[in-house]
Design a protein around this motif. Sequence first.
Motif, PDB file in Angstrom:
ATOM      1  N   LEU A  92       0.803  -1.225   0.000  1.00  0.00           N
ATOM      2  CA  LEU A  92       0.000   0.000   0.000  1.00  0.00           C
ATOM      3  C   LEU A  92       0.841   1.283   0.000  1.00  0.00           C
ATOM      4  O   LEU A  92       0.567   2.199  -0.782  1.00  0.00           O
ATOM      5  N   PRO A  93       1.873   1.427   0.850  1.00  0.00           N
ATOM      6  CA  PRO A  93       2.655   2.670   0.822  1.00  0.00           C
ATOM      7  C   PRO A  93       3.286   2.937  -0.538  1.00  0.00           C
ATOM      8  O   PRO A  93       3.260   4.067  -1.038  1.00  0.00           O
ATOM      9  N   LEU A  95       2.238   1.809  -3.420  1.00  0.00           N
ATOM     10  CA  LEU A  95       1.168   2.080  -4.362  1.00  0.00           C
ATOM     11  C   LEU A  95       0.677   3.523  -4.229  1.00  0.00           C
ATOM     12  O   LEU A  95       0.400   4.198  -5.222  1.00  0.00           O
ATOM     13  N   ARG A  96       0.570   4.017  -3.002  1.00  0.00           N
ATOM     14  CA  ARG A  96       0.142   5.408  -2.802  1.00  0.00           C
ATOM     15  C   ARG A  96       1.164   6.386  -3.369  1.00  0.00           C
ATOM     16  O   ARG A  96       0.807   7.409  -3.947  1.00  0.00           O
ATOM     17  N   GLU A  97       2.441   6.084  -3.200  1.00  0.00           N
ATOM     18  CA  GLU A  97       3.475   6.920  -3.806  1.00  0.00           C
ATOM     19  C   GLU A  97       3.336   6.922  -5.322  1.00  0.00           C
ATOM     20  O   GLU A  97       3.473   7.972  -5.971  1.00  0.00           O
ATOM     21  N   LEU A 114      -6.817  -3.634  -3.811  1.00  0.00           N
ATOM     22  CA  LEU A 114      -5.751  -2.869  -3.157  1.00  0.00           C
ATOM     23  C   LEU A 114      -5.647  -1.467  -3.755  1.00  0.00           C
ATOM     24  O   LEU A 114      -5.490  -0.481  -3.031  1.00  0.00           O
ATOM     25  N   LEU A 115      -5.757  -1.359  -5.074  1.00  0.00           N
ATOM     26  CA  LEU A 115      -5.702  -0.058  -5.738  1.00  0.00           C
ATOM     27  C   LEU A 115      -6.845   0.840  -5.281  1.00  0.00           C
ATOM     28  O   LEU A 115      -6.651   2.038  -5.036  1.00  0.00           O
ATOM     29  N   ARG A 117      -8.357   0.797  -2.423  1.00  0.00           N
ATOM     30  CA  ARG A 117      -8.066   1.274  -1.069  1.00  0.00           C
ATOM     31  C   ARG A 117      -6.998   2.355  -1.091  1.00  0.00           C
ATOM     32  O   ARG A 117      -7.095   3.352  -0.376  1.00  0.00           O
ATOM     33  N   ALA A 118      -5.984   2.177  -1.907  1.00  0.00           N
ATOM     34  CA  ALA A 118      -4.919   3.181  -1.994  1.00  0.00           C
ATOM     35  C   ALA A 118      -5.457   4.503  -2.517  1.00  0.00           C
ATOM     36  O   ALA A 118      -5.071   5.575  -2.057  1.00  0.00           O
ATOM     37  N   SER A 121      -6.990   7.177  -0.072  1.00  0.00           N
ATOM     38  CA  SER A 121      -6.195   8.055   0.785  1.00  0.00           C
ATOM     39  C   SER A 121      -5.006   8.650   0.068  1.00  0.00           C
ATOM     40  O   SER A 121      -4.229   9.374   0.662  1.00  0.00           O
ATOM     41  N   ALA A 122      -4.847   8.352  -1.221  1.00  0.00           N
ATOM     42  CA  ALA A 122      -3.723   8.921  -1.964  1.00  0.00           C
ATOM     43  C   ALA A 122      -4.075  10.320  -2.441  1.00  0.00           C
ATOM     44  O   ALA A 122      -5.240  10.698  -2.533  1.00  0.00           O
TER      45      ALA A 122
END
Length: 374
Positions: A92-93, A95-97, A114-115, A117-118, A121-122
Amino acid sequence: MALVVIRHAPPPAPDPLDALDPLAPAQAAALSPAPATVPNPALCAALDAVIGSATAGGAEVRRCDPWSGEPLPEGLGGIEGLVLTGDTPEALPLLREALAAEVPVLALGGGAALLARAAGSAASPGPREPEAADPLLGGGAAPAFRVGGSAWGLAAPPAGEGAGGLLGRFAALVAGRAEHTATRAFFTPRADAWEERFAYQTPAYEAAVARMRLAPGQTALDLGCGSGRALPALRRLVGASGTVLGVDLTPAMLTAAARIGRGGPGRLLLLADCARLPLAAGTVHGIFAAGLLDHLPKPRTALAEWARVCAPGGELLLFHPSGRAERAARHGRPLSPDDPLAEPNLRPALEATGWRLAEYEDTPDHFLARARHP
């Protein structure tokens, strides 16, 4: 630069002891929660085929299997694209980056969850349906969603073509965007601190802009504007009746510029490739570019594009707050004879693209070249 593939865990191997008790598998299934995703054999085979094809073509592909204890990349350095085939929370970290920097992402099966969810909050737009002219799906009727302009989530590959065609198109898209991806991956994590880190250079920028022969009411362009350090000085030259455009390829840099008040009426911030400007011909009177030209893959192509948008009599000012020799020494390398900013290289490049070099200065404390557009 590499395409990184974060793969889902394989299904567990059957327990040989189950053969001794026919009821054991059913009892275990009843007591165990259902897996989040069931690995798709066709997807696995297509993924391996695309990885093999890309590697054979000279591309670097890195497999990453966190379920086996293999560590995930610590950041986006050297990553030009991500493929996720499973719901791997530890990714997740990263992916958010990737979403914040618009690094291309293809998430399949559990990776699509997963995408989603990212994206929640991204620093990027939330999931939306792909458009008819989608660069990856092309309007195909697949159960899919898109995050921003560079990430796609699909529960399964589009019907009729299988995973191979989709993965092949994604690999091609990643290769085509590699230069932009490298720029955004470098600058995005640095954007918030950029202005404070280099605030001491502001007087040098102001002095350089003052060399430009702009008049009130005209339009000025700052290419690769970053946090917009030159925009206030350009604004003073063109006045309240003029227009200043700050152009950058990295969204996070423009966000930083807006946050410190560099945007607003008459001060526009534009997300664009400086070699493909969304501007009409002859609409700009002055172009400022600091620390940009020698980092472009095709400097002459960029110079020709800048000449296209510049009005007759307009000018271009290339600048850096330190000289070429000082920068080379700081990076521990000699001056290259191929440096596009060296006068023997810069003068003919300018003349071939519609410019005439009027001033050239390369001192220890600054580099400046001013050119006119006839």
